[in-house]
Design a protein around this motif. Structure first.
Motif, PDB file in Angstrom:
ATOM      1  N   HIS A 137       0.827  -1.203   0.000  1.00  0.00           N
ATOM      2  CA  HIS A 137       0.000   0.000   0.000  1.00  0.00           C
ATOM      3  C   HIS A 137       0.866   1.259   0.000  1.00  0.00           C
ATOM      4  N   ASP A 138       1.916   1.250   0.822  1.00  0.00           N
ATOM      5  CA  ASP A 138       2.749   2.442   0.959  1.00  0.00           C
ATOM      6  C   ASP A 138       3.579   2.719  -0.284  1.00  0.00           C
ATOM      7  N   LYS A 139       4.213   1.676  -0.823  1.00  0.00           N
ATOM      8  CA  LYS A 139       5.187   1.884  -1.898  1.00  0.00           C
ATOM      9  C   LYS A 139       4.702   1.442  -3.261  1.00  0.00           C
ATOM     10  N   GLY A 140       3.628   0.677  -3.300  1.00  0.00           N
ATOM     11  CA  GLY A 140       3.240   0.033  -4.555  1.00  0.00           C
ATOM     12  C   GLY A 140       3.975  -1.289  -4.692  1.00  0.00           C
ATOM     13  N   TYR A 141       3.349  -2.267  -5.310  1.00  0.00           N
ATOM     14  CA  TYR A 141       3.922  -3.611  -5.366  1.00  0.00           C
ATOM     15  C   TYR A 141       5.298  -3.632  -6.029  1.00  0.00           C
ATOM     16  N   SER A 190      -7.130  -0.720  -1.429  1.00  0.00           N
ATOM     17  CA  SER A 190      -6.397   0.062  -2.420  1.00  0.00           C
ATOM     18  C   SER A 190      -5.400  -0.813  -3.165  1.00  0.00           C
ATOM     19  N   VAL A 191      -4.820  -1.795  -2.481  1.00  0.00           N
ATOM     20  CA  VAL A 191      -3.942  -2.741  -3.180  1.00  0.00           C
ATOM     21  C   VAL A 191      -4.762  -3.552  -4.182  1.00  0.00           C
ATOM     22  N   TYR A 192      -5.959  -3.910  -3.757  1.00  0.00           N
ATOM     23  CA  TYR A 192      -6.808  -4.757  -4.603  1.00  0.00           C
ATOM     24  C   TYR A 192      -7.056  -4.144  -5.974  1.00  0.00           C
ATOM     25  N   PHE A 193      -7.382  -2.870  -6.000  1.00  0.00           N
ATOM     26  CA  PHE A 193      -7.776  -2.329  -7.296  1.00  0.00           C
ATOM     27  C   PHE A 193      -6.644  -1.579  -7.978  1.00  0.00           C
ATOM     28  N   PRO A 231     -10.372   4.790  -0.298  1.00  0.00           N
ATOM     29  CA  PRO A 231      -9.123   4.687   0.463  1.00  0.00           C
ATOM     30  C   PRO A 231      -8.124   5.790   0.137  1.00  0.00           C
ATOM     31  N   SER A 232      -8.302   6.472  -0.968  1.00  0.00           N
ATOM     32  CA  SER A 232      -7.299   7.456  -1.361  1.00  0.00           C
ATOM     33  C   SER A 232      -7.463   8.785  -0.634  1.00  0.00           C
TER      34      SER A 232
END
Lengths: 208, 208
Positions: free
Chosen positions: B25-29, B107-110, B169-170
């Motif tokens: 979530h913090d950095k992006g995958y 937020s990670v999900y989408f 979430p944003s």
DNA sequence: CACGTTACCAGACAATCGTTTGGTAGATAA
DNA sequence: TTATCTACCAAACGATTGTCTGGTAACGTG
């Protein structure tokens, strides 16, 4: 040089920038490599550094040009001589249309701002608060003119609406279906309907 | 072992999964490293491979557990004995609440589904079409019961609404402000108002 | 005590990354 | 002709990456 790879008649540097937007859109900024961009342009990766300073340089340019265009939209709406509700409709229409006309740019804009450095991240946050403030003012003016539902909370309507527009690039596919103008119109009508129609609904709700 | 790092009383493997969600979530995958996850858990990066098979393994687990929870929400709404408009309100409320209660996961999900392999990407797309179909059916039922505006296009209302929820979430910050329940209620009312209120608006528009 | 399992660590691995350097063919200018 | 500039190429750089291997202290079980 391959004229099928190079664009119509813009400078080579703009070709690089456009290629970067497409690659960042497809793979995401972090997963995309300089090599990917170079391949799309048709040069070796090292050669890109003739045009750019760094990878982040490529990203930040996406934000600069986007900010100019969004400012123009807000100014156009401000100068309108019309009721607030019509200004609102117009803003949502134009802003939707921008998203639909700049799919890659728009999706990179609101997905990849984390990868900018601190200074530019601050600029993006400031810009976003500018949209929000603009839209909230518009919603409050609509309320003041008696055209909006009483129980309506401008802040949440604002977040709701902007998020909905930000999502446009994720589902809209260019070919077939309705035109971008039609969809922008439908989005504008939905927001107008929402603003006018929430009246009775918020009866009896307790603020949590 | 440091009990301040380790969670309350779940298995160590769940600690790893939770840490991964936060880091992604913090950095992006793509920008997040296995090392980042390991640091948050409190072990060396190589040690993570005692619990997982690969980095992508961490990501895909986010999707598995999310899918279970969303299915439960849709089933609950389907079993309701109520008018379509109330089912719609309930669905938006519950789905909003899920986003607000699972900010990082949502937020990670989408945002990060692109980084799954082809098979799992297909599963995600299928799931998303399931939401859309579910919501479109609900909107069409509302129309059939005469509770929705005539000119309303269920497809666009659906995209508009789901995008708005995905954006929760944003901007939502946990502390201060209204409770998650209040915001979910406000979102539900906005959608209901939008569905009922678009009636007169689409007069005279030409499909593009 | 012996033995298998759990939960790691230490260290290496090949691959890939963004970036730099030195060079150069071709066009342009003096 | 000579000098300068443009637009690259070829090759290397150090750093970081995900992953694998071999080892081992602690612990439960017979």
């Amino acid at each position: 040089m391959d004229p099928t790879v190079v664009g119509t008649r813009q400078s080579r540097r703009d070709d690089v920038l456009d290629a970067a937007i497409e690659v960042f859109h497809d793979k995401g900024y972090a997963a995309a490599s300089i090599q990917d961009v170079a391949e799309r342009v048709g040069v070796l990766k090292g050669s890109l550094y003739y045009y750019i300073d760094s990878k982040e340089d490529l990203l930040s340019h996406v934000f600069d040009t986007s900010d100019e265009q969004s400012r123009a939209i807000m100014e156009g709406v401000t100068e309108m001589d019309a009721p607030a509700l019509e200004k609102l409709r117009s803003f949502v229409y134009e802003w939707s249309l921008w998203h639909l006309s700049n799919l890659e740019r728009a999706s990179v804009y609101f997905r990849e701002w984390r990868h900018l450095d601190g200074r530019q991240q601050g600029a993006v946050r400031r810009k976003r608060r500018e949209y929000e403030g603009f839209l909230i003012d518009l919603l409050e003016a609509t309320k003041a003119e008696g055209q909006a539902a009483a129980g309506l909370d401008p802040r949440y309507v604002c977040f709701f609406t902007l998020s909905a527009l930000n999502g446009l690039p994720s589902w809209y596919r260019d070919q077939g279906g309705d035109s971008a103008e039609y969809i922008a119109g439908a989005y504008a009508e939905m927001v107008v309907g929402m603003v006018r129609g929430t009246a009775a609904a918020s009866r009896g709700r307790v603020r949590g």
